[in-house]
Design an enzyme around this catalytic site. Structure first.
Site, short mmCIF file in Angstrom:
data_model
loop_
_atom_site.label_atom_id
_atom_site.label_comp_id
_atom_site.label_asym_id
_atom_site.label_seq_id
_atom_site.Cartn_x
_atom_site.Cartn_y
_atom_site.Cartn_z
CB VAL A 1 -0.97 0.00 1.20
CG1 VAL A 1 -1.81 1.27 1.23
CG2 VAL A 1 -1.89 -1.23 1.15
NE ARG B 1 -9.81 0.08 8.59
CZ ARG B 1 -9.43 -1.06 8.01
NH1 ARG B 1 -10.09 -2.17 8.25
NH2 ARG B 1 -8.43 -1.07 7.18
CB CYS C 1 -9.50 -3.40 0.40
SG CYS C 1 -8.94 -4.92 1.20
N GLY D 1 -4.37 -8.00 -1.52
CA GLY D 1 -5.00 -7.54 -0.28
C GLY D 1 -4.33 -8.08 0.96
NE ARG E 1 -6.39 -13.06 0.50
CZ ARG E 1 -6.60 -11.81 0.90
NH1 ARG E 1 -6.99 -10.89 0.03
NH2 ARG E 1 -6.42 -11.46 2.16
CG HIS F 1 -10.92 -7.13 -2.87
ND1 HIS F 1 -9.81 -7.86 -3.23
CD2 HIS F 1 -10.66 -6.62 -1.63
CE1 HIS F 1 -8.91 -7.79 -2.26
NE2 HIS F 1 -9.39 -7.04 -1.28
CG ASN G 1 -7.07 -5.30 -3.80
OD1 ASN G 1 -7.14 -5.50 -5.01
ND2 ASN G 1 -6.04 -5.71 -3.08
CB THR G 2 -3.53 -1.87 -3.70
OG1 THR G 2 -3.40 -1.85 -5.12
CG2 THR G 2 -3.30 -3.26 -3.17
N1 LIG Z 1 -3.04 -4.57 0.63
C1 LIG Z 1 -4.29 -4.10 0.63
O1 LIG Z 1 -5.05 -4.25 -0.35
C2 LIG Z 1 -4.82 -3.39 1.83
C3 LIG Z 1 -6.09 -2.83 1.72
C4 LIG Z 1 -6.60 -2.12 2.79
C5 LIG Z 1 -5.87 -1.99 3.93
N2 LIG Z 1 -4.63 -2.55 4.05
C6 LIG Z 1 -3.89 -2.36 5.29
O2 LIG Z 1 -2.75 -1.50 5.05
C7 LIG Z 1 -1.68 -1.88 5.91
C8 LIG Z 1 -0.45 -2.18 5.08
O3 LIG Z 1 -0.70 -3.28 4.21
P1 LIG Z 1 0.36 -3.74 3.12
O4 LIG Z 1 -0.37 -4.72 2.29
O5 LIG Z 1 0.98 -2.57 2.47
O6 LIG Z 1 1.48 -4.45 4.05
P2 LIG Z 1 3.01 -4.77 3.71
O7 LIG Z 1 3.22 -4.90 2.25
O8 LIG Z 1 3.37 -5.91 4.57
O9 LIG Z 1 3.81 -3.44 4.23
C9 LIG Z 1 3.96 -3.13 5.61
C10 LIG Z 1 4.74 -1.82 5.79
O10 LIG Z 1 4.84 -1.53 7.19
C11 LIG Z 1 6.22 -1.46 7.58
N3 LIG Z 1 6.40 -2.06 8.91
C12 LIG Z 1 6.28 -3.35 9.27
N4 LIG Z 1 6.54 -3.51 10.60
C13 LIG Z 1 6.86 -2.28 11.06
C14 LIG Z 1 7.24 -1.77 12.34
N5 LIG Z 1 7.34 -2.57 13.42
N6 LIG Z 1 7.51 -0.45 12.46
C15 LIG Z 1 7.41 0.38 11.39
N7 LIG Z 1 7.06 -0.04 10.15
C16 LIG Z 1 6.77 -1.35 9.99
C17 LIG Z 1 6.99 -2.27 6.53
O11 LIG Z 1 8.33 -1.82 6.50
P3 LIG Z 1 9.57 -2.82 6.14
O12 LIG Z 1 9.58 -2.94 4.64
O13 LIG Z 1 10.76 -2.11 6.67
O14 LIG Z 1 9.28 -4.12 6.83
C18 LIG Z 1 6.19 -1.87 5.28
O15 LIG Z 1 6.59 -0.59 4.85
C19 LIG Z 1 -2.17 -3.08 6.73
O16 LIG Z 1 -2.67 -2.63 7.96
C20 LIG Z 1 -3.29 -3.65 5.87
O17 LIG Z 1 -4.23 -4.36 6.62
C21 LIG Z 1 -4.08 -3.23 3.00
#
Ligand SMILES: NC(=O)c1ccc[n+]([C@@H]2O[C@H](COP(=O)([O-])OP(=O)(O)OC[C@H]3O[C@@H](n4cnc5c(N)ncnc54)[C@H](OP(=O)(O)O)[C@@H]3O)[C@@H](O)[C@H]2O)c1
Length: 346
Positions: free
Chosen positions: A14, A111, A150, A182, A237, A244, A324-325
């Site tokens: 994201v 939320r 999402c 997602g 999934r 989605h 979704n993203t």
């Molecule tokens: N993907 C979707 O479609 C979607 C949709 C709606 C909501 N979301 C929500 O958005 C959020 C992010 O999702 P994502 O899919 O982007 O996850 P992701 O790809 O796993 O990315 C997570 C991010 O958070 C950082 N992070 C992890 N642990 C951390 C810590 N302890 N302190 C500071 N930063 C940390 C990571 O940094 P590093 O690279 O350094 O580990 C990375 O930048 C989640 O809460 C998810 O539920 C996602």
């Protein structure tokens, strides 16, 4: 004048979408990127496995990633977009708000908190003023606003369109077919998802069932009352990359024909914000649409697509789809940032 913004969790799925949307944005200028301690101190291009479909912006690639703490982020940044894992968001978002930053967050923590606005601008922009209550209660100079999950964002605008056309919604059933993005980059392995479908996504059903009622609720200036519609969700999934798709059944107090529903969705007004698409909801006549691969990029990924409207034993039935993203995550946060700016919170 542009607003200086930061991205918390900038290296993730994201976070990268946020950078893709913010870099050309007319009102926002990216001034800070944060991630986990293992990425902090490194140049962005070295720690972000860039996977979105446009090149990594050159000046962003050279930025140094900060730790995700208020003292690591420059003071002249006004707005932070948060895409952290929810456990991390729960820990770090409140200190950022206390330190005076306005945070537009994707993460699921808080939320459903009574003083945290959960907003889809085209659906419930007026809920943003819950921030006055939040600031009074928490004594924050900053503020915390959330966008929904999402899969919630995919179907709630279609319900809001029906409600705006004066249909009283009684019961909604929704079954989702959710893309692998997602779950984040490390969410689902190829061995789990290829040639497969997984009929369980942890806590997802509950999010759709509760967030939808909050979004459709009414705010009287002091308190938010959740809508009375009953929502039952089932989440799956599937091996699509983005987008989605959801099957929805709606029972209303009044007679609700597919023609009335299609008109209500087509006429549901978009907003005049830079990222709000026009139209917001595309209604297909072809019952085989929308489809994720063909329709997820409508309105630059910010539109909702609907189709297959028909009468069924359980009321009106239709399918809907959103990216979704983009609409479901990064674009939703950016849109909330635009609403914050328009309403004088920045
Ligand atoms: N993907 C979707 O479609 C979607 C949709 C709606 C909501 N979301 C929500 O958005 C959020 C992010 O999702 P994502 O899919 O982007 O996850 P992701 O790809 O796993 O990315 C997570 C991010 O958070 C950082 N992070 C992890 N642990 C951390 C810590 N302890 N302190 C500071 N930063 C940390 C990571 O940094 P590093 O690279 O350094 O580990 C990375 O930048 C989640 O809460 C998810 O539920 C996602």
């Amino acid at each position: 004048m542009t607003v200086r913004v930061g991205v918390l969790g900038a290296t993730g799925a994201v976070g990268q979408r946020l950078i893709q949307l913010l870099e050309p944005h007319p009102d926002f200028e990216i001034a800070a990127l944060t991630a986990s301690d293992s990425s902090a101190g490194h140049v962005y291009r070295d720690v972000a496995k860039w996977r979105v479909d446009t090149p990594i912006p050159t000046e962003i690639a050279e930025m140094t990633v900060h730790a995700t703490t208020p003292d690591a982020v420059p003071d002249d940044v006004d707005l932070l977009f948060s895409s952290l894992p929810s456990s991390v968001g729960a820990e770090v978002e409140p200190p950022f708000c206390e330190a005076g930053y306005v945070v537009s967050s994707n993460s699921s923590n808080s939320r459903m908190a009574a003083d945290v606005p959960l907003v889809i601008p085209e659906v419930n922009a007026e809920h943003l003023d819950l921030l006055e209550v939040q600031r009074d209660e928490r004594g924050w100079d900053g503020a915390l606003v959330k966008n929904p999950n999402c899969s919630t964002i995919t179907f709630v605008p279609t319900l809001a369109a029906l409600a705006a056309a004066d249909f009283t919604l009684e019961e909604v059933h929704v079954s989702t077919l959710q893309a692998v993005s997602g779950a984040g980059y490390d969410g689902v392995t190829s061995m789990e998802i290829i040639d497969n479908a997984i009929p369980h996504i942890g806590s997802e059903e509950e999010k759709l069932e509760t967030e939808s009622r909050k979004l459709l609720g009414t705010f009287d200036g002091a308190e938010l009352t959740h809508d009375g519609v009953e929502v039952a969700a089932s989440c799956n999934r599937i091996p699509t990359l983005d987008g989605h798709l959801e099957n929805v059944w709606v029972e209303a107090e009044e007679e609700l024909t597919p023609e009335d529903a299609a008109d209500a969705m087509r006429e549901f007004s978009p907003l005049d914000l830079p990222s709000s698409p026009d139209p917001l909801i595309h209604v297909f006549e072809d019952p085989s649409r929308p489809q994720p691969r063909l329709d997820r990029n409508l309105g630059d990924g910010m539109a909702i697509a609907a189709g297959g409207l028909r009468e069924s034993t359980f009321g009106l039935q239709y399918n809907c789809l959103a990216h979704n993203t983009i609409r479901g995550a990064a674009g939703a946060s950016v849109l909330n940032g635009e609403l914050l700016l328009e309403n004088g919170y920045l």
